[in-house]
Write a protein that holds these residues in place. Structure first.
Motif, mmCIF file in Angstrom:
data_model
loop_
_atom_site.group_PDB
_atom_site.id
_atom_site.type_symbol
_atom_site.label_atom_id
_atom_site.label_comp_id
_atom_site.label_asym_id
_atom_site.label_seq_id
_atom_site.Cartn_x
_atom_site.Cartn_y
_atom_site.Cartn_z
ATOM 1 N N TYR A 1 0.835 -1.206 0.000
ATOM 2 C CA TYR A 1 0.000 0.000 0.000
ATOM 3 C C TYR A 1 0.872 1.259 0.000
ATOM 4 O O TYR A 1 1.992 1.263 0.540
ATOM 5 C CB TYR A 1 -0.911 0.030 1.233
ATOM 6 C CG TYR A 1 -1.959 -1.060 1.245
ATOM 7 C CD1 TYR A 1 -3.212 -0.841 0.706
ATOM 8 C CD2 TYR A 1 -1.674 -2.306 1.794
ATOM 9 C CE1 TYR A 1 -4.185 -1.832 0.714
ATOM 10 C CE2 TYR A 1 -2.636 -3.305 1.809
ATOM 11 C CZ TYR A 1 -3.882 -3.063 1.265
ATOM 12 O OH TYR A 1 -4.832 -4.046 1.270
ATOM 13 N N LYS A 2 0.287 2.261 -0.623
ATOM 14 C CA LYS A 2 0.867 3.607 -0.589
ATOM 15 C C LYS A 2 -0.201 4.534 -0.010
ATOM 16 O O LYS A 2 -1.233 4.795 -0.663
ATOM 17 C CB LYS A 2 1.257 4.058 -2.004
ATOM 18 C CG LYS A 2 2.034 5.359 -2.035
ATOM 19 C CD LYS A 2 3.456 5.164 -1.521
ATOM 20 C CE LYS A 2 4.300 6.417 -1.730
ATOM 21 N NZ LYS A 2 5.674 6.274 -1.216
ATOM 22 N N ALA A 3 0.028 5.005 1.198
ATOM 23 C CA ALA A 3 -0.973 5.831 1.896
ATOM 24 C C ALA A 3 -0.739 7.310 1.620
ATOM 25 O O ALA A 3 0.408 7.770 1.535
ATOM 26 C CB ALA A 3 -0.915 5.549 3.397
ATOM 27 N N ASP A 4 -1.847 8.033 1.482
ATOM 28 C CA ASP A 4 -1.802 9.497 1.303
ATOM 29 C C ASP A 4 -0.845 9.881 0.164
ATOM 30 O O ASP A 4 0.153 10.577 0.355
ATOM 31 C CB ASP A 4 -1.380 10.201 2.607
ATOM 32 C CG ASP A 4 -2.317 9.869 3.760
ATOM 33 O OD1 ASP A 4 -3.502 9.618 3.491
ATOM 34 O OD2 ASP A 4 -1.844 9.845 4.916
ATOM 35 N N MET A 5 -1.183 9.395 -1.030
ATOM 36 C CA MET A 5 -0.305 9.617 -2.180
ATOM 37 C C MET A 5 -0.114 11.107 -2.438
ATOM 38 O O MET A 5 -1.093 11.859 -2.548
ATOM 39 C CB MET A 5 -0.919 8.927 -3.413
ATOM 40 C CG MET A 5 -0.002 8.896 -4.609
ATOM 41 S SD MET A 5 1.455 7.883 -4.262
ATOM 42 C CE MET A 5 2.423 8.175 -5.730
ATOM 43 N N LYS A 6 1.148 11.492 -2.505
ATOM 44 C CA LYS A 6 1.547 12.884 -2.755
ATOM 45 C C LYS A 6 0.889 13.860 -1.768
ATOM 46 O O LYS A 6 0.513 14.979 -2.124
ATOM 47 C CB LYS A 6 1.234 13.299 -4.194
ATOM 48 C CG LYS A 6 2.030 12.507 -5.217
ATOM 49 C CD LYS A 6 1.913 13.086 -6.595
ATOM 50 C CE LYS A 6 2.721 14.373 -6.701
ATOM 51 N NZ LYS A 6 2.797 14.884 -8.105
ATOM 52 N N ALA B 1 -4.793 13.468 1.469
ATOM 53 C CA ALA B 1 -5.347 12.645 2.544
ATOM 54 C C ALA B 1 -6.270 11.564 2.002
ATOM 55 O O ALA B 1 -7.146 11.844 1.158
ATOM 56 C CB ALA B 1 -6.094 13.532 3.543
ATOM 57 N N CYS B 2 -6.027 10.367 2.470
ATOM 58 C CA CYS B 2 -6.870 9.190 2.188
ATOM 59 C C CYS B 2 -6.803 8.719 0.742
ATOM 60 O O CYS B 2 -7.519 7.753 0.392
ATOM 61 C CB CYS B 2 -8.328 9.476 2.561
ATOM 62 S SG CYS B 2 -8.571 9.866 4.305
ATOM 63 N N GLU B 3 -6.004 9.326 -0.096
ATOM 64 C CA GLU B 3 -5.881 8.821 -1.470
ATOM 65 C C GLU B 3 -4.859 7.685 -1.473
ATOM 66 O O GLU B 3 -3.687 7.860 -1.823
ATOM 67 C CB GLU B 3 -5.492 9.952 -2.423
ATOM 68 C CG GLU B 3 -6.577 11.003 -2.593
ATOM 69 C CD GLU B 3 -6.286 11.966 -3.740
ATOM 70 O OE1 GLU B 3 -5.379 11.662 -4.565
ATOM 71 O OE2 GLU B 3 -6.961 13.005 -3.822
ATOM 72 N N ASP B 4 -5.341 6.541 -1.060
ATOM 73 C CA ASP B 4 -4.480 5.377 -0.874
ATOM 74 C C ASP B 4 -4.516 4.492 -2.124
ATOM 75 O O ASP B 4 -5.585 4.222 -2.678
ATOM 76 C CB ASP B 4 -4.947 4.566 0.336
ATOM 77 C CG ASP B 4 -5.030 5.429 1.601
ATOM 78 O OD1 ASP B 4 -4.185 6.340 1.745
ATOM 79 O OD2 ASP B 4 -5.938 5.190 2.428
ATOM 80 N N ALA C 1 -6.894 1.267 -3.175
ATOM 81 C CA ALA C 1 -7.070 0.695 -1.842
ATOM 82 C C ALA C 1 -8.522 0.836 -1.407
ATOM 83 O O ALA C 1 -9.271 1.678 -1.922
ATOM 84 C CB ALA C 1 -6.136 1.393 -0.851
ATOM 85 N N GLU C 2 -8.907 0.009 -0.451
ATOM 86 C CA GLU C 2 -10.302 0.020 0.007
ATOM 87 C C GLU C 2 -10.699 1.355 0.635
ATOM 88 O O GLU C 2 -11.895 1.683 0.685
ATOM 89 C CB GLU C 2 -10.520 -1.108 1.017
ATOM 90 C CG GLU C 2 -10.248 -2.521 0.486
ATOM 91 C CD GLU C 2 -8.776 -2.908 0.620
ATOM 92 O OE1 GLU C 2 -7.962 -2.015 0.942
ATOM 93 O OE2 GLU C 2 -8.454 -4.091 0.409
ATOM 94 N N THR C 3 -9.724 2.094 1.113
ATOM 95 C CA THR C 3 -10.002 3.366 1.802
ATOM 96 C C THR C 3 -9.964 4.575 0.868
ATOM 97 O O THR C 3 -10.101 5.707 1.348
ATOM 98 C CB THR C 3 -8.963 3.558 2.918
ATOM 99 O OG1 THR C 3 -7.638 3.479 2.361
ATOM 100 C CG2 THR C 3 -9.108 2.480 3.992
#
Length: 294
Positions: free
Chosen positions: A136-141, A144-147, A163-165
């Motif tokens: 997973y890559k969380a909080d892309m760039k 917020a929440c763009e996983d 991602a599911e979120t």
């Protein structure tokens, strides 16, 4: 003729010829009598002794033989009685062992039945869970929440998904349009590869945009590559049916397939999060939201 007379005659004859012939007759007669008496006594004693020894000789062995015979009968009787008892004991031990084996088999069957029931109740693992590893890559760039999610196969292939979120999959949103055209001069739909080495594919960096998705509320989200590699293909099915991205984001609704270099395939996970780490990030994010609301 009695024995005494014979002795006297033999004694008289021997006396006449011997130098003791002048001795009185009474002395000579008295000597054989004494001898005779002594001889008779000795003979009687010997006979008595022999008879008593014979009696002892035959009395004790006879009684011992009778006792041994009786003891042999008792021993054989005991052996006859002990044989069936031993067989009965062996049969009882064998039946007890069989009972134990039956109980063990029943317990094993019950455990197997419980395991089968649990397996039947539990959902079967999907193809993704069997053959792919989630990163997973969380909080892309910094958004917020763009996983984003990367499904890595053992053959180095990486599948780019949401991602599911991700906000696109939240709050019942619907997709208006998906655009693989990044700019006027660059479109991912023009990507062409050839040969086993997949030559001609567009090379992507970690933050290279792959597509843009616009929802019905006019919110636009950019999906990035997340890893370095060569673009092999994009999913054109979601262009025709965008709902696949919402319903099956990890399978039929994937976005693109990327092949990292061989020497970089093991470094893919360095800038990504494992499933456990990503869940920890999501939990912390939810806790922060609750604290702010309170």
């Amino acid at each position: 003729m009695h024995l005494t007379e014979r002795i006297e005659e033999s004694s008289s004859k021997s006396t006449q010829n011997s130098p003791l012939a002048d001795l009185p007759t009474t002395t000579i007669a008295t000597h054989p009598q004494t001898t005779t008496t002594t001889t008779t006594t000795t003979t009687t004693t010997t006979t008595t002794t022999n008879s008593s020894s014979v009696q002892r000789l035959f009395s004790f062995p006879l009684s011992g033989w009778e006792g041994g015979r009786e003891g042999g009968r008792v021993g054989r009787r005991q052996r006859r009685m002990s044989g069936p008892n031993k067989r009965m004991e062996a049969d009882m031990r064998g039946s007890a062992a069989l009972c134990c084996e039956r109980e063990e088999r029943q317990e094993q069957e019950e455990r197997m039945d419980c395991t089968e029931e649990k397996d039947a109740e539990a959902p079967a693992p999907s193809v993704v869970e069997r053959y792919y590893t989630r990163w997973y890559k969380a909080d892309m760039k910094g958004q917020a929440c763009e996983d984003h999610c990367i499904l890595q196969h053992s053959n180095r292939l990486c599948v780019l998904t949401l991602a599911e979120t991700h906000p696109i999959l939240q709050n019942g949103r619907t997709i208006k349009v998906i655009n693989y055209k990044i700019s006027n001069g660059c479109s991912r739909l023009n990507n062409k590869v050839a040969g086993k080495s997949k030559r001609g594919g567009q090379f992507l960096t970690e933050f290279a945009p792959v597509c843009r998705i616009t929802c019905t509320d006019e919110t636009e989200y950019t999906i990035y590559s997340c890893i370095r590699g060569r673009l092999l293909e994009v999913n054109e099915d979601i262009l025709v049916k965008p709902s696949l991205l919402l319903q099956k984001p990890s399978t039929d609704g994937y976005i693109a397939v990327i092949l990292p270099k061989f020497e970089e395939s093991k470094l893919v996970k360095e800038n990504l999060l494992s499933r456990e780490d990503f869940e920890a990030v999501v939990s912390k994010r939810a806790a922060d939201v609750q604290s702010q609301a309170s």
